[in-house]
Design a protein around this motif. Structure first.
Motif: not given
Lengths: 106, 118
Positions: A22, A31, A51-52, A64-67, A71, A88, A90
């Motif tokens: 996470t 994303n 993100a994905s 990958g997933s999330g927004s 994430f 990760c 950003q």
């Protein structure tokens, strides 16, 4: 600046396990997130962007997933080559990285 | 296949300027962003800044006062200068490429270790 917090910092797992890492952002980044794998003595390798989206050549067991601010990176069935440290990143503002998650052999 | 290769001194004295160059081969430096990223021994990653082939730059605010990144498109190279270094600047320094769709890094150099010590 946008802070990225990864959890856990260390994860012990066995070959074949499903693994989830996470990453939380201190503010919404939509994303604008990427995931990297780094092995000792090597440069990071891009796994996931936006993100994905799976980078070309990366095995499909990585997803990958999330927004927004939360994430996840999932490895569906851990393989021997996957024991490494994962970061990760950003890139909504100037880029910042999470502190890393080391995936080690259980 | 795009390849990046860092070069420069592995040892820099405190208060001096760290200078590194990244040579890009197998592709053009045009139409991409080119970054420097560093990693202190045993620690995480820190983005230093990037340059576009046009020469426009963007730096990490925490380092901005000491950083200069430049590009030489004729040589397919870009360079980093970090002034007034201290032991805290000891790190593996990587160069990396990102595209116009976002500042994520798809190609990296192998890295070069720079130690700040007298």
């Amino acid at each position: 600046d946008i802070q990225m917090t990864q959890s856990p910092s260390t994860l012990s797992a066995s070959v074949g396990d499903r693994v989830t890492i996470t990453c939380r952002a201190s503010q919404s980044i939509s994303n604008w997130l990427a995931w990297y794998q780094q092995k000792p003595g090597k440069a990071p390798k891009l796994l996931i962007y936006k993100a994905s989206s799976l980078e070309s050549g990366v095995p499909s067991r990585f997803s990958g997933s999330g927004s927004g601010t939360e994430f996840t990176l999932t490895i569906s069935s851990l393989q021997p080559d996957d024991f490494a440290t994962y970061y990760c990143q950003q890139f909504r503002g100037y880029s910042t990285f999470g502190g890393g998650t080391k995936v080690e052999i259980k | 296949q795009v390849q990046l290769q860092e070069s420069g001194p592995g040892l820099v004295k405190p208060s001096e300027t760290l200078s590194l160059t990244c040579t890009v081969s197998g592709g053009s430096i045009i139409s991409y962003y080119w970054s420097w990223i560093r990693q202190p021994p045993g620690k995480g990653l820190e983005w230093i800044g990037y340059i576009y082939h046009s020469g426009s730059t963007n730096y990490n605010p925490s380092l901005q006062s000491r950083v200069t990144i430049s590009v030489d498109t004729s040589k397919n190279q870009f360079s980093l200068k970090l002034s007034s270094v201290t032991a805290a600047d000891t790190a593996m320094y990587y160069c990396a490429r990102s595209g116009v769709n976002g500042n994520y890094f798809d190609y990296w150099g192998q890295g070069t270790l720079v130690t700040v010590s007298s």
